[in-house]
Design a protein around this motif. Sequence first.
Motif, mmCIF file in Angstrom:
data_model
loop_
_atom_site.group_PDB
_atom_site.id
_atom_site.type_symbol
_atom_site.label_atom_id
_atom_site.label_comp_id
_atom_site.label_asym_id
_atom_site.label_seq_id
_atom_site.Cartn_x
_atom_site.Cartn_y
_atom_site.Cartn_z
ATOM 1 N N GLY A 137 39.096 73.369 -80.908
ATOM 2 C CA GLY A 137 39.263 73.510 -79.471
ATOM 3 C C GLY A 137 39.720 74.900 -79.099
ATOM 4 N N MET A 138 39.255 75.393 -77.948
ATOM 5 C CA MET A 138 39.648 76.712 -77.499
ATOM 6 C C MET A 138 41.115 76.700 -77.089
ATOM 7 N N PRO A 139 41.927 77.575 -77.640
ATOM 8 C CA PRO A 139 43.358 77.586 -77.305
ATOM 9 C C PRO A 139 43.580 78.095 -75.886
ATOM 10 N N PRO A 140 44.668 77.708 -75.252
ATOM 11 C CA PRO A 140 44.963 78.213 -73.913
ATOM 12 C C PRO A 140 45.311 79.688 -73.950
ATOM 13 N N ARG A 141 45.176 80.345 -72.795
ATOM 14 C CA ARG A 141 45.522 81.757 -72.681
ATOM 15 C C ARG A 141 47.028 81.918 -72.779
ATOM 16 N N THR A 142 47.480 82.609 -73.809
ATOM 17 C CA THR A 142 48.915 82.829 -74.001
ATOM 18 C C THR A 142 49.274 84.301 -73.913
ATOM 19 N N THR A 143 48.279 85.166 -73.801
ATOM 20 C CA THR A 143 48.533 86.597 -73.703
ATOM 21 C C THR A 143 47.771 87.155 -72.522
ATOM 22 N N PRO A 144 48.260 88.202 -71.866
ATOM 23 C CA PRO A 144 47.559 88.734 -70.707
ATOM 24 C C PRO A 144 46.368 89.579 -71.131
ATOM 25 N N SER A 145 45.394 89.651 -70.277
ATOM 26 C CA SER A 145 44.260 90.535 -70.530
ATOM 27 C C SER A 145 44.671 91.967 -70.226
ATOM 28 N N ALA A 146 43.832 92.919 -70.655
ATOM 29 C CA ALA A 146 44.084 94.318 -70.328
ATOM 30 C C ALA A 146 44.115 94.506 -68.817
ATOM 31 N N ARG A 147 43.323 93.730 -68.108
ATOM 32 C CA ARG A 147 43.284 93.824 -66.638
ATOM 33 C C ARG A 147 44.613 93.384 -66.017
ATOM 34 N N GLN A 148 45.181 92.281 -66.525
ATOM 35 C CA GLN A 148 46.459 91.827 -65.976
ATOM 36 C C GLN A 148 47.576 92.795 -66.333
ATOM 37 N N GLU A 149 47.527 93.340 -67.534
ATOM 38 C CA GLU A 149 48.519 94.352 -67.899
ATOM 39 C C GLU A 149 48.389 95.584 -67.002
ATOM 40 N N ARG A 150 47.172 95.850 -66.550
ATOM 41 C CA ARG A 150 46.962 97.013 -65.678
ATOM 42 C C ARG A 150 47.753 96.875 -64.386
ATOM 43 N N VAL A 151 47.801 95.655 -63.839
ATOM 44 C CA VAL A 151 48.585 95.434 -62.615
ATOM 45 C C VAL A 151 50.034 95.824 -62.855
ATOM 46 N N GLY A 152 50.596 95.340 -63.967
ATOM 47 C CA GLY A 152 51.986 95.665 -64.284
ATOM 48 C C GLY A 152 52.195 97.144 -64.526
ATOM 49 N N THR A 153 51.239 97.770 -65.219
ATOM 50 C CA THR A 153 51.357 99.209 -65.496
ATOM 51 C C THR A 153 51.391 100.013 -64.202
ATOM 52 N N GLU A 154 50.514 99.660 -63.259
ATOM 53 C CA GLU A 154 50.471 100.398 -61.991
ATOM 54 C C GLU A 154 51.744 100.185 -61.175
ATOM 55 N N LEU A 155 52.297 98.981 -61.220
ATOM 56 C CA LEU A 155 53.566 98.735 -60.522
ATOM 57 C C LEU A 155 54.696 99.541 -61.158
ATOM 58 N N ARG A 156 54.662 99.649 -62.485
ATOM 59 C CA ARG A 156 55.690 100.451 -63.162
ATOM 60 C C ARG A 156 55.563 101.918 -62.784
ATOM 61 N N LYS A 157 54.320 102.424 -62.700
ATOM 62 C CA LYS A 157 54.105 103.807 -62.283
ATOM 63 C C LYS A 157 54.667 104.046 -60.883
ATOM 64 N N MET A 158 54.393 103.112 -59.990
ATOM 65 C CA MET A 158 54.912 103.235 -58.614
ATOM 66 C C MET A 158 56.424 103.311 -58.620
ATOM 67 N N ARG A 159 57.040 102.398 -59.383
ATOM 68 C CA ARG A 159 58.505 102.352 -59.417
ATOM 69 C C ARG A 159 59.078 103.641 -59.994
ATOM 70 N N ASP A 160 58.487 104.123 -61.088
ATOM 71 C CA ASP A 160 58.983 105.358 -61.702
ATOM 72 C C ASP A 160 58.821 106.543 -60.760
ATOM 73 N N CYS A 161 57.689 106.605 -60.080
ATOM 74 C CA CYS A 161 57.465 107.712 -59.146
ATOM 75 C C CYS A 161 58.437 107.670 -57.969
ATOM 76 N N ALA A 162 58.838 106.456 -57.593
ATOM 77 C CA ALA A 162 59.791 106.308 -56.493
ATOM 78 C C ALA A 162 61.222 106.524 -56.953
ATOM 79 N N GLY A 163 61.439 106.636 -58.273
ATOM 80 C CA GLY A 163 62.787 106.844 -58.794
ATOM 81 C C GLY A 163 63.659 105.612 -58.711
ATOM 82 N N ARG A 164 63.039 104.424 -58.756
ATOM 83 C CA ARG A 164 63.797 103.178 -58.663
ATOM 84 C C ARG A 164 63.997 102.556 -60.038
#
Length: 339
Positions: free
Chosen positions: A56-83
């Motif tokens: 059986g196909m296992p459930p998704r337990t890890t994020p895709s590169a695309r989902q990690e991209r969302v987090g990466t961009e939010l981190r960039k925003m936060r770092d640029c804002a100095g927060r």
Amino acid sequence: MDALRCEAALLTPASVIGASPTVGHKGYMSGYFYPTPSLDRRIAGPFEGSRWMLGGMPPRTTPSARQERVGTELRKMRDCAGRTTAEAAALFGFARTKITQIEKGQYPISAERVRMLASDFEESDHAFVEALAAMAEERHRGWWEDYRGSVPVGFLDIAEMEYFSKGTRTYQISHVPGAMQTEEYGRAIFNDLYPPLAPRHVEARVEHRVQRSTHLMREGGEPYSALVHEASLRMLFGGRDSAKRQMDKLLEYSELTHVSLRVIAFSTDGFMGSGQGIVYASGPVPRLDTVQLDTTTGPVFLHEQKMMEKYRHIIDAMTERALTESQSRDAIRLIKKEI
């Protein structure tokens, strides 16, 4: 906010993502479902039981590169804002660790909270924020998820990247692009790996590759531009007959209205790049473009703006040196006669 202004400080492992059977992602994944009849039942023919033999196909337990991209961009925003993460968490009454999980792609975030964080971080690029919010909201099952557990995680990430791309440009040296390969050509490539793959694993990878082709090479698809070096056309994967049938498939695909296929001839006056395959996927806005590079340990995804500029330049330069589409078709026909 100036995206390039903060780029140099953000070149961390989280923004350069490699995916392989042993180097995976952690957290949550999302993606739209792309219906294909062959995935609604067991596929007859050479693919019969290839994925299901693995259990059986296992459930998704890890994020895709695309989902990690969302987090990466939010981190960039936060770092640029100095927060700090604590300051970002206070906006929602979260624990600081939850913001860290979001930025690693390990915890989903709603589109509205993406907008709230962007506003708090004083991100002024409205189109970028809305595109990122849409990425965060995409939580439907993609067709590639049917292959989880039977092909490497990196294959799933490539399929997801291509599915959501607004246009794909690829540059291949040693073999024709995966999305343009015939079944027997792809099978020959997978049968030549070391250590050798079990037959069921080979068939699962071939089937997955065929599904990618079904999506990308369908009439009316998003623009797909391929630069193929003459060296790859003369490689006899699967033998001469297999290579000739691959030539026929390339000629067929080259006639599609959304496809551009151009050959880089041996006679060209120079070669740019390291010799590795490149895929440039256009996002909904330029800041969300992605470059995927082939490596011996799996695909690597690059997001930094300087990297985007570099690989756009490489592909543009080699496009200028390539044969025209008409000349490329003539070259393929000639190579087919010669092999």
